[in-house]
Write a protein that holds these residues in place. Structure first.
Motif, short mmCIF file in Angstrom:
data_model
loop_
_atom_site.label_atom_id
_atom_site.label_comp_id
_atom_site.label_asym_id
_atom_site.label_seq_id
_atom_site.Cartn_x
_atom_site.Cartn_y
_atom_site.Cartn_z
N ALA A 67 51.15 33.92 26.22
CA ALA A 67 50.19 32.82 25.99
C ALA A 67 48.86 33.10 26.68
O ALA A 67 47.79 32.89 26.09
N CYS A 68 48.91 33.58 27.91
CA CYS A 68 47.68 33.90 28.66
C CYS A 68 46.95 35.06 28.01
O CYS A 68 45.71 35.06 27.88
N PHE A 69 47.70 36.07 27.57
CA PHE A 69 47.09 37.23 26.93
C PHE A 69 46.34 36.82 25.68
O PHE A 69 45.19 37.22 25.45
N LYS A 70 46.97 35.99 24.86
CA LYS A 70 46.32 35.52 23.63
C LYS A 70 45.09 34.67 23.93
O LYS A 70 44.07 34.76 23.23
N ALA A 71 45.16 33.86 24.99
CA ALA A 71 44.02 33.04 25.37
C ALA A 71 42.83 33.90 25.78
O ALA A 71 41.68 33.61 25.45
N VAL A 72 43.12 34.98 26.50
CA VAL A 72 42.06 35.90 26.92
C VAL A 72 41.42 36.57 25.71
O VAL A 72 40.19 36.61 25.56
N LEU A 73 42.25 37.11 24.81
CA LEU A 73 41.72 37.83 23.66
C LEU A 73 40.97 36.92 22.69
O LEU A 73 40.09 37.36 21.97
N ALA A 74 41.32 35.62 22.70
CA ALA A 74 40.62 34.67 21.83
C ALA A 74 39.15 34.55 22.22
O ALA A 74 38.31 34.18 21.39
N GLY A 75 38.82 34.87 23.48
CA GLY A 75 37.44 34.81 23.94
C GLY A 75 36.62 36.02 23.57
O GLY A 75 35.42 36.08 23.89
N GLY A 76 37.23 37.00 22.93
CA GLY A 76 36.51 38.19 22.50
C GLY A 76 36.45 39.26 23.57
O GLY A 76 36.90 39.08 24.70
N LEU A 77 35.87 40.39 23.19
CA LEU A 77 35.74 41.54 24.07
C LEU A 77 34.27 41.74 24.44
O LEU A 77 33.38 41.40 23.67
N PRO A 78 34.01 42.29 25.62
CA PRO A 78 32.62 42.42 26.08
C PRO A 78 31.83 43.42 25.24
O PRO A 78 32.37 44.44 24.83
N PRO A 79 30.58 43.13 25.00
CA PRO A 79 29.75 44.08 24.26
C PRO A 79 29.43 45.30 25.12
O PRO A 79 28.91 45.18 26.23
N GLY A 81 31.36 47.32 26.80
CA GLY A 81 32.13 47.52 28.01
C GLY A 81 33.62 47.39 27.73
O GLY A 81 34.04 47.26 26.58
N PHE A 82 34.40 47.41 28.80
CA PHE A 82 35.84 47.32 28.68
C PHE A 82 36.34 46.00 29.26
O PHE A 82 35.73 45.43 30.16
N LEU A 83 37.47 45.53 28.74
CA LEU A 83 38.10 44.34 29.26
C LEU A 83 39.52 44.69 29.68
O LEU A 83 40.33 45.14 28.87
N ALA A 84 39.83 44.47 30.96
CA ALA A 84 41.17 44.69 31.49
C ALA A 84 41.90 43.36 31.51
O ALA A 84 41.40 42.37 32.05
N VAL A 99 48.18 44.15 16.41
CA VAL A 99 47.34 42.96 16.25
C VAL A 99 46.26 42.91 17.31
O VAL A 99 45.11 42.53 17.03
N TYR A 100 46.58 43.31 18.53
CA TYR A 100 45.68 43.08 19.66
C TYR A 100 45.00 44.33 20.22
O TYR A 100 43.97 44.22 20.87
N ALA A 101 45.57 45.49 20.02
CA ALA A 101 45.03 46.70 20.64
C ALA A 101 43.65 47.04 20.08
O ALA A 101 43.45 47.07 18.88
#
Length: 234
Positions: A67-79, A81-84, A99-101
């Motif tokens: 649930a937390c992982f999906k909530a994070v990815l729903a906010g998008g990825l940084p332009p 840069g990387f998101l850990a 779906v998420y990678a």
């Protein structure tokens, strides 16, 4: 410990989860290289450590993690840069890599010791095939964590604050940091130092040749990309 009902409420209502971003800095350029996403919120989400421990006790860790992982990815990825994103081995199994990678996603693996390493290695390989990269989180003085790194062959190894704190004062910590860096070089993995709070610690890490780092000295977690970028000096 939180009740099972409290944990289930977060799982059923992931919209309650707020995502904060802490910059991971490139120590050579002085600019943000990427960000670590952190799940926060109000009420029981204000203390995520207690929430996750309770979820583990109730056998709900995988569901909460997903649930937390999906909530994070729903906010998008940084332009640019990387998101850990922190995720336990149990939670990772419940997510579909296809779906998420993404190429800008780093899976920051926590709580990986309870899963068969052969099974976990297979799961990680699926995420790699779909573009994600893998980091092992919270590597400290426990030699078992470095052994796990040798088996799982991560792209990044995150050096825990237990090693970083006071490394400017204790030679034993500097020695272990140097040994951890040798393991990183052997694996072809980049080291990321965590929890830097003092200028002396930062100097030691730079002198050792560590290129990436995060901590309150470099930037505190902030809600939203714009605040995180400003906090990181970008």
């Amino acid at each position: 410990m939180l009740s099972k009902k409290d944990v289930e409420a977060v799982i059923r209502h992931p919209e309650r989860i707020r995502v904060y971003y802490q910059p991971v800095m490139n120590l050579t350029s002085g600019q943000p290289w990427g960000y670590e996403a952190l799940a926060r919120g109000e009420g029981i989400l204000a203390k995520p450590g207690r929430l996750f421990k309770s979820a583990e006790a109730w056998g709900l860790l995988g569901e909460l993690d997903a649930a937390c992982f999906k909530a994070v990815l729903a906010g998008g990825l940084p332009p640019g840069g990387f998101l850990a994103v922190n995720v336990t081995a149990t939670g990772l199994i419940n997510l579909e890599a296809g779906v998420y990678a993404k190429s800008s996603l780093i899976i920051e693996l926590t709580e990986y010791g309870q899963l068969d390493p052969r099974e976990l290695a297979g799961v990680l390989e699926r995420w790699r095939r779909d573009g994600a990269r893998i980091a092992i989180d919270d590597v400290g003085p426990d030699i078992g964590q470095l052994k796990a790194a040798l088996y799982l062959k991560p792209d990044f190894i995150k050096l825990d604050r237990s090693l970083v704190a006071g490394c400017d004062r204790y030679s034993s910590k500097r020695l272990f940091l140097a040994q951890a860096l040798e393991v990183c070089r052997y694996l072809g993995a980049e080291a990321i130092a965590e929890g830097i709070e003092k200028p002396g610690e930062l100097k030691v890490l730079r002198d050792l040749g560590i290129e990436y780092a995060q901590g309150y000295l470099l930037g505190r977690p902030q809600p939203g990309w714009k605040k995180a970028v400003m906090a990181g000096g970008g």
